[in-house]
Scaffold this motif. Sequence first.
Motif, PDB file in Angstrom:
ATOM      1  N   ALA A 105     -17.397   0.555 -12.137  1.00 51.97           N
ATOM      2  CA  ALA A 105     -16.990  -0.277 -11.001  1.00 51.97           C
ATOM      3  C   ALA A 105     -18.115  -0.344  -9.959  1.00 51.97           C
TER       4      ALA A 105
ATOM      5  N   LYS B 141      -5.332   1.038 -11.604  1.00 52.08           N
ATOM      6  CA  LYS B 141      -5.392  -0.320 -11.038  1.00 52.08           C
ATOM      7  C   LYS B 141      -4.032  -0.738 -10.511  1.00 52.08           C
TER       8      LYS B 141
ATOM      9  N   LYS C   9     -10.166   1.981 -11.485  1.00 54.24           N
ATOM     10  CA  LYS C   9     -10.341   0.891 -10.524  1.00 54.24           C
ATOM     11  C   LYS C   9     -11.622   1.077  -9.714  1.00 54.24           C
ATOM     12  N   TYR C  10     -11.881   2.318  -9.351  1.00 54.17           N
ATOM     13  CA  TYR C  10     -13.138   2.678  -8.680  1.00 54.17           C
ATOM     14  C   TYR C  10     -13.835   3.701  -9.568  1.00 54.17           C
TER      15      TYR C  10
END
Length: 402
Positions: free
Chosen positions: A81, A402, A146-147
Amino acid sequence: MGGIKELNGLIDGYEKEMVATLSQMVRLPAVSPVNGGKGEVKKAAYLKDLLERWGFKVKTYAYKDPTGSPRPNLIAKYGNAKRTLWLLSHLDVVAEGERALWKTDPFTPAIKDGKIFGRGTTDNGQSAVASIFALKALKELGIEPKYNVGIGLVADEEIGSAYGIAKLMNEGIFKASDMYVVPDVGAADGSEIEIVEKSALWLKVTIHGKQVHASTPEQGLNAFRCMVRYLAKVDELLHKKYKKKDSLFDPNVSTFEMTKHEKNVDSTNIIPGKEVFYIDSRILPQYEVDKVLGDIKRLSKGKEFKGARFEFEIIQREDATKPTKSSSEIARLLANTIRKQRRIKPRFIGIGGGTVAAFFRRKGMPAVCWSTCDPVAHQPNEYAKIKDMVADAKVFAALFLK
Ligand SMILES: [Zn+2]
């Protein structure tokens, strides 16, 4: 692809392995070499090896301290990410303190009633273990986070972070757009998210008088009497002048405490010519540290101390930073995750201690502190609850879904 249920189930299955990892960390005491300890070298090597065996790349940043000892910091990252969410724990521990107060050996893990006893279990081993097992779970389930997951296991936190986060800040590792969780503060039910710290000022004060026989006080200058009178004045003035309250903090006021006092003379019949003592101040962010320091120094110039010489040495000073906003992305993300995982409503707080979060806040980077633990850090018979360690790992892992 896994979801929250799979993650939680997998982490439950890690329990034995997590206990074994924290137990091994207890056996590798990482007391600062500056205080006569062995430092983080062995503990860092153990954790690096573990992470590499799980397939993660780990970078070591080691800085030499004044004793010449290397102080290793470990950084591991996972994901593709743009932004990174960091989980930052510290490897070093405080010394055992008075050995007689421990029921078991502080550096031999003991498991009883769902707790692991040993120095460094709650501060900060539990969170280090919870973070790395959260990372392991994400990878094992093939979850694309997500990160990016950033894990920092840093050195030298207990005595100011000079060879830990202070140096790491200059390595270009941490970005302004990243987010930071420092699981080094916590409530027993996991309901407190710390977003601000008081300023800290540790002061060593030396009063030089003149030592004489106790039967002829007029020929000397009793440093003990000076100290008692001086501290009475300091105690009264500081509490009267700096009395604002801030409900974010517990206690909600600035604190000014005389703490350590060094040994003076050996006999009852000697008037001491020198006293050395310490004042620990935790100051609400509403006040300037320099003002407090100025008052402490000014009070030594009173007439009653004529002939005595005062020396002031700052042992540690951390000026309070701006708080991380409770509306910031990381504060909201963490609060929501706790709400979902624990079914409790977290609240935002300030504390009187210091953590590495201040280094990020000082640069305007958003950092929050959170974990689940009993208030046993730095105490004899320090322990971590196994269920807290497992439950915190679930919260950490869920942050990346997410
Ligand atoms: Zn700590």
